[in-house]
Design an enzyme around this catalytic site. Structure first.
Site, PDB file in Angstrom:
ATOM      1  CB  CYS A 138      39.159  41.289  41.454  1.00 30.51           C
ATOM      2  SG  CYS A 138      39.994  40.378  42.738  1.00 30.51           S
ATOM      3  N   PRO A 139      36.667  40.510  43.648  1.00 25.90           N
ATOM      4  CG  PRO A 139      36.087  39.603  45.734  1.00 25.90           C
ATOM      5  CD  PRO A 139      36.083  40.891  44.941  1.00 25.90           C
TER       6      PRO A 139
END
Ligand SMILES: Cc1cc2nc3c(=O)[nH]c(=O)nc-3n(C[C@H](O)[C@H](O)[C@H](O)COP(=O)(O)OP(=O)(O)OC[C@H]3O[C@@H](n4cnc5c(N)ncnc54)[C@H](O)[C@@H]3O)c2cc1C
Lengths: 386, 81
Positions: free
Chosen positions: B20-21
């Site tokens: 993430c992201p």
């Protein structure tokens, strides 16, 4: 036969590795090993200081030191054309520098960092400000000094970027600064971020979300910046949102250095595929080629802190190998950094591949520790004292 | 993935190994180039992607047709609306 260790990049990672390695070599190994640092500029920059320049709290000149003064005696520094590496030939174990010289190596460390790539977002260069270079942070200082109220948008243009907390720190410091200058009432503050929370790591996000709300900063999530229209002063997202601004301060897009792409060592964005534990460049595991810091594709923050911990691992591994006690040291993903929350307070983030950070409540103490690190960086990190 | 009911995809985005992201950012970038009605398959290994991809589809009004998991790899099928 003499052993050649080539370190490309005299930033946080490269400088620490050169000094630490020299320290770890003893007797004959020390005499028979040439450590050469190649740096395109020959000037070492303490980049975290740029965060304070827009608020006129840091003289940018004081963030620079000649690299030669940071390297222990016995280490060779090549800078300017002679240190600007144009091509890396891993199979031939050679480097080509801008003065046309070919240099052989037995061990190679790639510590070339990253570069800003504003060209990746249409309108960024004309429409956005940032603090990711000396020049840009000076320009932003100028603009903030003349700012008299309006709508400020902060955040990030794309990922990855250096020092993930920095845009949040900037936002908190900006809010406090506007308050001190009596401009907060006349200013709307907005924060844009590409995912559905204000920070990728959940516990940090849980920590900053209430702070942003408390300070009246509107968060726009799932905002992947697509383009900036400098004439109309509008930033638009791939998700179809458009936000008008008076001042737009975004971490710029980042890429690996051109030499990495030119040498066929990078992925699409020029990041070097690197083993997350051994820090060896993938595809060259047997060739003693390592990469550290921002130049890598590792799933950790692009931070001086990561470069520092990785640097120790690489220096220990090379020192052991040169001294015929081969031992592969391992990097566990450690990063430690501060997050300024404004009003002279900060929190502390400490994490690795397996353990997410648990930020403590903001305190004056962490802010003072960050200030101390900003001052004593030169005595502590490049010489590898910690 | 063999269990998918979806016969045809127009684009595959491989975000395996990305944390993430990145999966969301790669998804957003690739989606821009899709025509309405086209289907994208996103592969990811980051467990957080499950929640994030569903929320992204909801926010952008695109369709999350199906999600499957095999051998630690998540496969999301999304259609541009
Ligand atoms: C505003 C800001 C705030 C930050 N705050 C923090 C913080 O609080 N904590 C933290 O840990 N980190 C922070 N960072 C990030 C940190 O500065 C970087 O992650 C760190 O400098 C990376 O170290 P590095 O050795 O990988 O690369 P760098 O330090 O960038 O060094 C790379 C070196 O390689 C040289 N080079 C590049 N290409 C070539 C070539 N072709 N030939 C020869 N030499 C070359 C460059 O001249 C440079 O000297 C911040 C960064 C910014 C911009």
């Amino acid at each position: 036969m003499r052993v050649q260790v080539a370190i490309v990049g005299g930033g946080v990672g490269g400088t620490l590795i050169a000094n630490r390695l020299r320290h770890l070599l003893h007797g004959d190994a020390r005499h028979e090993t040439n450590i050469t640092v190649y740096d395109a500029h020959g000037i070492h920059t303490y980049q975290p200081g740029w965060l304070y320049v827009p608020f006129a709290r840091q003289d940018p000149e004081k963030l620079l030191r000649p690299e030669a003064r940071l390297l222990q005696q016995g280490i060779t520094l090549l800078s300017g054309h002679a240190g600007n590496v144009q091509r890396i030939l891993p199979a031939e174990k050679r480097l080509l520098t801008a003065d046309g010289e070919l240099h052989g190596f037995d061990y190679l460390v790639l510590a070339t960092g990253s570069r800003n790539a504003p060209e990746d977002v249409p309108g960024f260069a004309e429409g956005a400000d940032h603090f990711y270079s000396e020049e840009a942070s000076r320009r932003l200082q100028e603009k903030l000094a003349h700012f008299a109220g309006g709508r400020i948008i902060t955040g990030v243009a794309s990922v990855p970027y250096r020092c993930p907390p920095a845009p949040l720190e900037f936002t908190f410091m900006l809010e406090a600064d506007l308050r001190e200058r009596g401009l907060r009432e006349q200013t709307e503050l907005h924060y844009v971020f590409p995912i559905n929370r204000p920070f990728p790591i959940q516990p940090v996000s849980d920590f900053v979300a209430p702070l942003l709300e408390e300070r009246g900063i509107t968060v726009h999530t799932f905002f992947n910046v697509e383009a900036i229209d400098p004439a109309r002063r509008i930033v638009s997202s791939m998700e179809g949102e458009e936000l008008p601004y008076d001042l737009l301060v975004l971490a710029p897009p980042h890429k690996g250095q051109d030499v990495i792409a030119a040498s066929g060592l990078g992925d699409r964005d020029g990041w070097i595929p690197t083993d997350r534990a051994t820090l060896r460049v993938k595809g060259y595991e047997e060739a003693n080629i390592f990469a550290v810091g921002d130049a890598t594709d590792l799933p950790v923050s692009k931070s001086g802190s990561a470069a520092h911990y990785q640097g120790h691992v690489v220096a220990e591994t090379i020192a052991a190998d040169v001294q015929h006690r081969p031992l592969q040291h391992q990097y566990h993903g450690r990063v430690a950094c501060f997050l300024e929350t404004g009003h002279g307070q900060a929190t502390f983030l400490w994490f690795d591949y397996e353990h997410p950070p648990k930020p403590p409540k903001p305190r004056r103490l962490w802010h003072l520790e960050k200030a101390a690190l900003n001052t004593f960086y030169w005595q502590l990190i490049p010489p590898a004292r910690i | 993935m063999a269990t998918s009911q979806i016969g045809k995809v127009d684009t595959v985005v491989d975000a395996k190994g990305q944390v993430c992201p990145m999966p969301i950012v790669m998804l957003a970038k690739a989606f821009k180039d899709l025509a309405v009605g086209q289907i994208l398959m996103l592969l990811a290994t980051d467990a957080g992607a499950k929640k994030d991809v569903a929320a992204w589809a909801e926010k952008t009004g695109n369709l999350l047709l199906e999600t499957s998991e095999e051998g630690g790899v998540l496969a999301f099928y999304l259609q541009k609306v």
